[in-house]
Write an enzyme that holds these catalytic residues in place. Structure first.
Site, PDB file in Angstrom:
ATOM      1  N   ARG A  95      -2.318  -0.289  -3.639  1.00 21.36           N
ATOM      2  CA  ARG A  95      -2.801   1.172  -4.591  1.00 21.36           C
ATOM      3  C   ARG A  95      -4.272   1.021  -5.028  1.00 21.36           C
ATOM      4  O   ARG A  95      -4.735   1.437  -6.019  1.00 21.36           O
ATOM      5  CB  ARG A  95      -1.698   1.559  -5.600  1.00 21.36           C
ATOM      6  CG  ARG A  95      -0.589   1.505  -5.365  1.00 21.36           C
ATOM      7  CD  ARG A  95      -0.328   2.697  -4.289  1.00 21.36           C
ATOM      8  NE  ARG A  95       1.135   2.571  -3.776  1.00 21.36           N
ATOM      9  CZ  ARG A  95       1.667   2.196  -2.721  1.00 21.36           C
ATOM     10  NH1 ARG A  95       0.758   1.665  -1.938  1.00 21.36           N
ATOM     11  NH2 ARG A  95       2.821   2.041  -2.256  1.00 21.36           N
ATOM     12  N   SER A  97       3.979   8.310  -9.631  1.00 18.58           N
ATOM     13  CA  SER A  97       4.441   7.192 -10.535  1.00 18.58           C
ATOM     14  C   SER A  97       3.008   6.932 -11.065  1.00 18.58           C
ATOM     15  O   SER A  97       1.801   6.956 -10.741  1.00 18.58           O
ATOM     16  CB  SER A  97       4.569   5.972  -9.337  1.00 18.58           C
ATOM     17  OG  SER A  97       5.759   6.228  -8.567  1.00 18.58           O
ATOM     18  N   GLU A 127      -1.677   3.618 -12.375  1.00 14.86           N
ATOM     19  CA  GLU A 127      -2.322   4.081 -11.056  1.00 14.86           C
ATOM     20  C   GLU A 127      -3.136   5.371 -11.033  1.00 14.86           C
ATOM     21  O   GLU A 127      -4.337   5.137 -10.108  1.00 14.86           O
ATOM     22  CB  GLU A 127      -1.006   4.697 -10.096  1.00 14.86           C
ATOM     23  CG  GLU A 127      -0.291   3.567  -9.529  1.00 14.86           C
ATOM     24  CD  GLU A 127       0.638   4.052  -8.368  1.00 14.86           C
ATOM     25  OE1 GLU A 127       0.433   5.246  -7.594  1.00 14.86           O
ATOM     26  OE2 GLU A 127       1.723   3.524  -8.090  1.00 14.86           O
TER      27      GLU A 127
END
Length: 344
Positions: free
Chosen positions: A166, A240, A340
């Site tokens: 990520r 998320s 994130e």
């Protein structure tokens, strides 16, 4: 038509959290010529810049006192077959899920496990997206980007992009130095379904599908995401909010001794990827807000990894909730959770 730079523009509809924030300057880029024109403007050269795609991986905690560049480049192209792969490219402003569906309609499988991920094509390599057993880097061929310093279009392969979990160079050293304009994907002609992910396999079995097509996989992934994750069009969120932390086997063993039901996934290097949602759930956050807060920022009641804007939440409220969750998990498990989204 000539490029227009607007002043004092609302960004509320341009971020999936639905946070009320404003940009001092705002430009919508629809062509490469628009980027060249921007380089000549003082708003580009004399103030901070934020490159904005679909706004699906972003949290505004304040107004942006600079230039927001909304990348709205469009176009899709089949670049031909190369050995056992076909090359498909899309402009950075294209909707990601629309691209996935386009490739499936054309009979080009490979992106189906990444269906329904919100955001734009240009944001996909920035975040190095992945879901349900497939990572972007597995399908990535190259991207083109506008180099801010030189005004040239440069081509970058996977090594140039510095992909990690990520993560990529576009979140760090190249954050304001390039604007992604086009991304190409290498899709397998000798396709095999990727159904090893537990939820995908279980839903295929529940539908009595023994030999899934790529469209079957995409439909199952879409159904799973809709069941687990709130629709940003209904309730503000960025999907998320935390990465799944990767820890040593020793730390995982210590967590298992403390919590026998700990969820972890062994990695090739011997480490273990923890389920951030499980950690947050065990700390009792699912469905809750920060005590003493307005309650407008909350943890989703079905998925502890998702923070939501119930209506009217500020970015500062979401950030405060996220910080409290990080502290709670660190105190209980000695594990650091990393957000994130890009936090402004």
């Amino acid at each position: 038509m000539p490029l227009i730079i607007q002043r004092d523009v609302s960004l509320e509809t341009l971020n999936t959290f639905g946070i009320a924030a404003r940009a001092r300057h705002f430009a919508r880029v629809e062509t490469i010529d628009d980027l060249h024109a921007l380089r000549e403007r003082s708003e580009w050269n004399d103030s901070p810049r934020l490159i904005l795609g679909g706004g699906s991986n972003l949290l505004f905690t304040r107004d942006f006192e600079g230039l927001v560049v909304h990348v709205a480049l469009t176009g899709r192209e089949h670049l031909g077959d190369h050995g056992n792969h076909r090359l498909v490219a899309a402009a950075a402003g294209e909707n990601w899920d629309a691209l996935v569906r386009h490739t499936l309609r054309e009979g080009w499988p490979g992106l189906e496990n990444l269906a329904l991920i919100p955001g734009s094509v240009g944001a996909a390599p920035v975040q190095n997206i992945g879901a349900y057993g497939v990572e972007l880097v597995e399908r990535f061929a190259w991207l083109e980007a506008f180099d801010v310093a030189s005004g040239r279009i440069v081509r970058m392969d996977a090594d140039d992009c510095g992909f990690a979990y990520r993560d990529s160079v576009f979140k760090h050293e190249l954050r304001e130095r390039v604007v992604i304009t086009r991304v190409a994907f290498r899709l397998p002609k000798l396709w095999q379904p990727r159904t090893e992910y537990g939820d995908v396999r279980a839903m295929l079995e529940s539908r009595a599908i023994q030999h899934p097509t790529a469209l079957d996989v995409a439909d199952v992934v879409t159904a799973i995401r809709r069941a687990k994750l709130p629709d940003p069009a209904v309730i503000g969120n960025a999907g998320s909010f935390f990465k799944n932390p990767i820890v040593s086997a020793e730390i995982f063993d210590a967590i298992c001794a403390q919590e026998p039901g700990a969820v972890g996934y062994p990695q090739a290097d011997g480490r273990v990827k923890l389920a951030a949602a499980w950690l947050i759930d065990r700390c009792g956050w699912r469905g809750r807000s920060l005590p003493g807060s307005s309650g407008r920022a909350a943890v989703h009641d079905r998925q502890a990894l998702v923070l939501v804007n119930r209506g009217g939440a500020t970015g500062a409220e979401v950030f405060a909730l996220a910080s409290a969750i990080q502290t709670s998990v660190a105190d209980r498990f000695r594990v650091a959770l990393e957000p994130e989204p890009v936090i402004i």
